[in-house]
Design a protein around this motif. Structure first.
Motif, PDB file in Angstrom:
ATOM      1  N   GLU A 161       0.275 -10.169 -27.258  1.00  0.00           N
ATOM      2  CA  GLU A 161       0.014  -9.844 -28.650  1.00  0.00           C
ATOM      3  C   GLU A 161      -1.224  -8.969 -28.789  1.00  0.00           C
ATOM      4  OE1 GLU A 161      -0.231 -13.524 -30.665  1.00  0.00           O
ATOM      5  OE2 GLU A 161       1.924 -13.957 -30.552  1.00  0.00           O
ATOM      6  N   GLU A 162      -2.230  -9.271 -27.971  1.00  0.00           N
ATOM      7  CA  GLU A 162      -3.432  -8.434 -28.000  1.00  0.00           C
ATOM      8  C   GLU A 162      -3.124  -7.030 -27.491  1.00  0.00           C
ATOM      9  OE1 GLU A 162      -6.298 -10.475 -25.705  1.00  0.00           O
ATOM     10  OE2 GLU A 162      -6.450 -12.213 -27.057  1.00  0.00           O
ATOM     11  N   GLN A 163      -2.308  -6.959 -26.382  1.00  0.00           N
ATOM     12  CA  GLN A 163      -1.955  -5.643 -25.834  1.00  0.00           C
ATOM     13  C   GLN A 163      -1.115  -4.841 -26.828  1.00  0.00           C
ATOM     14  OE1 GLN A 163      -0.053  -6.171 -22.059  1.00  0.00           O
ATOM     15  NE2 GLN A 163      -1.733  -7.388 -21.206  1.00  0.00           N
ATOM     16  N   VAL A 164      -0.179  -5.546 -27.532  1.00  0.00           N
ATOM     17  CA  VAL A 164       0.665  -4.841 -28.510  1.00  0.00           C
ATOM     18  C   VAL A 164      -0.192  -4.274 -29.635  1.00  0.00           C
ATOM     19  CG1 VAL A 164       2.423  -5.192 -30.279  1.00  0.00           C
ATOM     20  CG2 VAL A 164       2.761  -6.122 -27.998  1.00  0.00           C
ATOM     21  N   ALA A 165      -1.158  -5.035 -30.064  1.00  0.00           N
ATOM     22  CA  ALA A 165      -2.033  -4.547 -31.134  1.00  0.00           C
ATOM     23  C   ALA A 165      -2.795  -3.308 -30.679  1.00  0.00           C
ATOM     24  CB  ALA A 165      -2.997  -5.655 -31.554  1.00  0.00           C
ATOM     25  N   ALA A 166      -3.332  -3.376 -29.433  1.00  0.00           N
ATOM     26  CA  ALA A 166      -4.070  -2.219 -28.916  1.00  0.00           C
ATOM     27  C   ALA A 166      -3.147  -1.019 -28.754  1.00  0.00           C
ATOM     28  CB  ALA A 166      -4.729  -2.582 -27.598  1.00  0.00           C
ATOM     29  N   ARG A 167      -1.918  -1.279 -28.225  1.00  0.00           N
ATOM     30  CA  ARG A 167      -0.978  -0.173 -28.009  1.00  0.00           C
ATOM     31  C   ARG A 167      -0.521   0.425 -29.336  1.00  0.00           C
ATOM     32  NH1 ARG A 167      -0.036   3.871 -24.802  1.00  0.00           N
ATOM     33  NH2 ARG A 167       2.178   4.405 -24.624  1.00  0.00           N
ATOM     34  N   THR A 168      -0.338  -0.418 -30.350  1.00  0.00           N
ATOM     35  CA  THR A 168       0.061   0.079 -31.663  1.00  0.00           C
ATOM     36  C   THR A 168      -0.994   1.010 -32.232  1.00  0.00           C
ATOM     37  OG1 THR A 168       1.313  -1.954 -32.061  1.00  0.00           O
ATOM     38  CG2 THR A 168       0.729  -0.615 -33.991  1.00  0.00           C
ATOM     39  N   SER A 169      -2.248   0.641 -32.015  1.00  0.00           N
ATOM     40  CA  SER A 169      -3.325   1.498 -32.494  1.00  0.00           C
ATOM     41  C   SER A 169      -3.302   2.847 -31.779  1.00  0.00           C
ATOM     42  CB  SER A 169      -4.670   0.804 -32.273  1.00  0.00           C
ATOM     43  OG  SER A 169      -5.743   1.643 -32.656  1.00  0.00           O
ATOM     44  N   GLU A 170      -3.065   2.804 -30.429  1.00  0.00           N
ATOM     45  CA  GLU A 170      -2.995   4.062 -29.666  1.00  0.00           C
ATOM     46  C   GLU A 170      -1.821   4.914 -30.135  1.00  0.00           C
ATOM     47  OE1 GLU A 170      -2.779   3.049 -25.599  1.00  0.00           O
ATOM     48  OE2 GLU A 170      -4.793   2.161 -25.492  1.00  0.00           O
ATOM     49  N   LEU A 171      -0.638   4.258 -30.366  1.00  0.00           N
ATOM     50  CA  LEU A 171       0.538   5.002 -30.812  1.00  0.00           C
ATOM     51  C   LEU A 171       0.326   5.622 -32.180  1.00  0.00           C
ATOM     52  CD1 LEU A 171       3.435   2.642 -29.660  1.00  0.00           C
ATOM     53  CD2 LEU A 171       2.794   4.845 -28.689  1.00  0.00           C
ATOM     54  N   THR A 172      -0.384   4.924 -33.037  1.00  0.00           N
ATOM     55  CA  THR A 172      -0.661   5.481 -34.363  1.00  0.00           C
ATOM     56  C   THR A 172      -1.494   6.746 -34.253  1.00  0.00           C
ATOM     57  OG1 THR A 172      -0.598   3.260 -35.319  1.00  0.00           O
ATOM     58  CG2 THR A 172      -1.677   4.980 -36.612  1.00  0.00           C
ATOM     59  N   GLN A 173      -2.514   6.694 -33.379  1.00  0.00           N
ATOM     60  CA  GLN A 173      -3.346   7.875 -33.183  1.00  0.00           C
ATOM     61  C   GLN A 173      -2.532   9.014 -32.549  1.00  0.00           C
ATOM     62  OE1 GLN A 173      -6.681   6.557 -30.877  1.00  0.00           O
ATOM     63  NE2 GLN A 173      -7.416   5.100 -32.438  1.00  0.00           N
ATOM     64  N   THR A 174      -1.703   8.639 -31.536  1.00  0.00           N
ATOM     65  CA  THR A 174      -0.872   9.662 -30.882  1.00  0.00           C
ATOM     66  C   THR A 174       0.112  10.282 -31.864  1.00  0.00           C
ATOM     67  OG1 THR A 174      -1.029   8.449 -28.800  1.00  0.00           O
ATOM     68  CG2 THR A 174       0.721  10.084 -28.975  1.00  0.00           C
ATOM     69  N   ASN A 175       0.726   9.461 -32.721  1.00  0.00           N
ATOM     70  CA  ASN A 175       1.665   9.953 -33.714  1.00  0.00           C
ATOM     71  C   ASN A 175       0.987  10.927 -34.667  1.00  0.00           C
ATOM     72  OD1 ASN A 175       4.249   9.950 -35.046  1.00  0.00           O
ATOM     73  ND2 ASN A 175       3.295   8.750 -36.671  1.00  0.00           N
ATOM     74  N   ALA A 176      -0.237  10.616 -35.031  1.00  0.00           N
ATOM     75  CA  ALA A 176      -0.969  11.532 -35.915  1.00  0.00           C
ATOM     76  C   ALA A 176      -1.191  12.872 -35.228  1.00  0.00           C
ATOM     77  CB  ALA A 176      -2.301  10.900 -36.314  1.00  0.00           C
ATOM     78  N   ARG A 177      -1.551  12.811 -33.929  1.00  0.00           N
ATOM     79  CA  ARG A 177      -1.741  14.076 -33.196  1.00  0.00           C
ATOM     80  C   ARG A 177      -0.431  14.848 -33.099  1.00  0.00           C
ATOM     81  NH1 ARG A 177      -4.807  10.701 -29.753  1.00  0.00           N
ATOM     82  NH2 ARG A 177      -3.102  10.735 -28.230  1.00  0.00           N
ATOM     83  N   LEU A 178       0.698  14.102 -32.835  1.00  0.00           N
ATOM     84  CA  LEU A 178       1.996  14.774 -32.731  1.00  0.00           C
ATOM     85  C   LEU A 178       2.403  15.413 -34.050  1.00  0.00           C
ATOM     86  CD1 LEU A 178       4.026  12.239 -30.542  1.00  0.00           C
ATOM     87  CD2 LEU A 178       3.162  14.477 -29.871  1.00  0.00           C
ATOM     88  N   GLN A 179       2.139  14.734 -35.127  1.00  0.00           N
ATOM     89  CA  GLN A 179       2.456  15.314 -36.430  1.00  0.00           C
ATOM     90  C   GLN A 179       1.698  16.615 -36.647  1.00  0.00           C
ATOM     91  OE1 GLN A 179       4.681  14.431 -38.615  1.00  0.00           O
ATOM     92  NE2 GLN A 179       5.350  12.534 -37.622  1.00  0.00           N
ATOM     93  N   ALA A 180       0.427  16.589 -36.239  1.00  0.00           N
ATOM     94  CA  ALA A 180      -0.367  17.817 -36.371  1.00  0.00           C
ATOM     95  C   ALA A 180       0.199  18.919 -35.475  1.00  0.00           C
ATOM     96  CB  ALA A 180      -1.820  17.531 -36.017  1.00  0.00           C
ATOM     97  N   GLU A 181       0.618  18.535 -34.237  1.00  0.00           N
ATOM     98  CA  GLU A 181       1.193  19.532 -33.326  1.00  0.00           C
ATOM     99  C   GLU A 181       2.511  20.070 -33.865  1.00  0.00           C
ATOM    100  OE1 GLU A 181       1.536  17.801 -29.507  1.00  0.00           O
ATOM    101  OE2 GLU A 181      -0.632  17.611 -29.181  1.00  0.00           O
ATOM    102  N   ILE A 182       3.329  19.178 -34.485  1.00  0.00           N
ATOM    103  CA  ILE A 182       4.602  19.638 -35.051  1.00  0.00           C
ATOM    104  C   ILE A 182       4.369  20.650 -36.159  1.00  0.00           C
ATOM    105  CG2 ILE A 182       6.580  18.881 -36.416  1.00  0.00           C
ATOM    106  CD1 ILE A 182       6.549  16.281 -34.793  1.00  0.00           C
ATOM    107  N   VAL A 183       3.411  20.356 -37.003  1.00  0.00           N
ATOM    108  CA  VAL A 183       3.087  21.309 -38.073  1.00  0.00           C
ATOM    109  C   VAL A 183       2.648  22.643 -37.485  1.00  0.00           C
ATOM    110  CG1 VAL A 183       1.502  21.768 -39.983  1.00  0.00           C
ATOM    111  CG2 VAL A 183       2.514  19.489 -39.713  1.00  0.00           C
ATOM    112  N   GLU A 184       1.794  22.581 -36.441  1.00  0.00           N
ATOM    113  CA  GLU A 184       1.322  23.806 -35.810  1.00  0.00           C
ATOM    114  C   GLU A 184       2.470  24.561 -35.140  1.00  0.00           C
ATOM    115  OE1 GLU A 184      -1.277  26.758 -34.605  1.00  0.00           O
ATOM    116  OE2 GLU A 184      -1.534  25.128 -36.070  1.00  0.00           O
TER     117      GLU A 184
END
Length: 480
Positions: A161-184
């Protein structure tokens, strides 16, 4: 004998019959009678025996048989009972052992009392019980291991559960970067689309400009050629005093014709790129067409002291093609071979082949006699192309132009069919040219449903092979 006595035997004998029968006699006692009529003496002979006296031995025999049979039945029943007990006892013991095992006593075994099938059954039962005992022990171990695994799993779930929480946070940040890359990336794709449309518009404008300029230039050039020919005729008529002007006029004509040829090539290329080149196919006598082209270029080989050899069967038949464009293709290939060969041999071979044998046909006449890896028609790894649009049994017409000239390297062949490109700058200086001839040749071949291939070895010569379907497929679009 009294006249009033009648029995079955007496009546039958008096009627003249012979035989025997069971019947009651005159006294009513059952008898066995035998009668016979003696015709010679007119007498009936009869013998009667009481049935009781006659059947007494048979009744005695029947009682004896009944007695002996009863004794045998009793003896057989006792034997069967004893044998059943002997058979059933081991089976009952095996059944009792099965009941004990079913109740949970896996250490219980069945006694082996015989060596027959029942003994084998007991042995099999004991073996099964042993395997069952091992299986049960294994299951107990598995249960212990499963409990340990469940305990470990509960511990892991806590950390997961702790790892999932940490991974979810990383995925959220990665998704934000991907969204920015998609726009670019979408912005870059839009810019590329705009740039491509601008390039296509520029290409169309270039093709239109070249077509218009080619037409504008051809008019004065034709006039220059015509006036120079008229001047040459007039100078020839003036006599030998003015013959010194003739070479200059001939140079003007040669330069003008050369420039006109270049302008025609540019016009053809611009038409192809603009999609305005039209094909007009008709039935073409191959042998007559080849003879006409050879007659046109008959003086070209003599320029560099070359020899032209032609191999074309008179009965090779016909093909559907555009005669003007076919002539342009063949003239380009032959003039190229004559230009880059000195004191050598140029060979033109014409043949019919099937698509299945096209690969081996392209290797024939190679300077090395094998696929040298130089590539055919700019294909990678020297592989020969495939023609999925050709039917397996559709005839093809192959025009092969080979020379013993300067040849090309594999690197030079990669640029061979690019427009406005020469394989080598030194070649351009020595032999001239704009690099349009082979580019136009290849595109004309493709528009007629065919292709042109090249095999070459530096210093030994080249082989250009143009392949066409014998039956025309109509106009084919060629990408600019």
């Amino acid at each position: 004998m009294s006249r009033g006595v009648h029995t079955v035997g007496i009546d039958a004998a008096l009627r003249g019959n012979n035989g025997q029968a069971l019947y009651p006699n005159y006294a009513g006692e059952p008898v066995i009678g035998v009668y016979r009529w003696l015709d010679k003496y007119h007498l009936a002979l009869m013998v009667e025996v009481s049935q009781y006296e006659a059947l007494t031995p048979a009744r005695s025999l029947a009682w004896n048989i009944l007695f002996i049979g009863s004794v045998l039945v009793l003896v057989l029943a006792g034997g069967v009972y004893w044998l059943a007990r002997q058979i059933a006892r081991p089976i009952l013991l095996v059944a009792d052992a099965a009941i004990q095992v079913a109740s949970g006593d896996l250490n219980h075994t069945a006694p082996v009392l015989t060596e027959d099938e029942v003994g084998l059954l007991a042995l099999a039962f004991n073996q099964m019980t042993g395997e069952l005992r091992l299986l049960y022990e294994g299951m107990e171990r598995k249960v212990v291991e499963l409990r340990q695994a469940q305990e470990a799993l509960r511990e892991y779930q806590g950390s997961l559960e702790e790892q999932v929480a940490a991974r979810t946070s990383e995925l959220t940040q990665t998704n934000a970067r991907l969204q920015a890359e998609i726009v670019e990336r979408k912005r870059a794709e839009l810019e590329l689309t705009v740039a491509r449309e601008a390039a296509e518009e520029a290409s169309r404008a270039k093709s239109a400009f070249l077509a218009n300029m080619s037409h504008e230039l051809r008019t004065p050039l034709n006039a220059i050629i015509g006036y120079s020919e008229m001047l040459e005729e007039e100078v020839s008529d003036l006599g030998t005093a003015h013959e010194t002007f003739i070479p200059d006029l001939q140079k003007i004509q040669a330069s003008s014709k050369h420039l006109l040829s270049l302008i025609n090539d540019i016009l053809d290329l611009s038409k192809i790129e603009a999609g305005k080149m039209q094909m007009y196919t008709e039935a073409l006598d191959v042998a007559g067409f080849v003879a006409d082209v050879v007659a046109t270029v008959s003086t070209l080989p003599q320029t560099n002291q070359n020899t032209l050899q032609v191999h074309c069967a008179p009965d090779i038949g016909t093909m559907q093609a555009d005669p003007t464009r076919m002539r342009q293709v063949l003239l380009n290939l032959l003039s190229n071979a004559c230009k880059f060969t000195e004191h050598g041999t140029i060979t033109l071979e014409v043949s019919h082949v099937k698509p299945a044998t096209l690969g081996s046909e392209l290797l024939v006449g190679s300077p090395t006699g094998h696929d040298d890896g130089s590539g055919a028609s700019k294909l990678p790894n020297g592989s020969l192309p495939q023609f999925p649009s050709f039917a397996p049994d559709a005839p093809l017409v192959v025009f092969r132009v080979s020379d013993t000239g300067i040849g090309m390297t594999p690197e030079q062949m990669t640029r061979l069919f690019d427009p406005f490109t020469q394989v080598d700058s030194s070649t351009t200086r020595r032999y001239g040219g704009t690099g349009l001839g082979l580019a136009i040749t290849r595109r004309l071949c493709q528009m007629m449903g065919g292709e042109v291939f090249v095999q070459s070895e530096y210093g030994k010569g080249s082989v250009f092979t143009a392949v066409f379907p014998a039956t025309a497929r109509g106009h084919t679009e060629v990408a600019p």
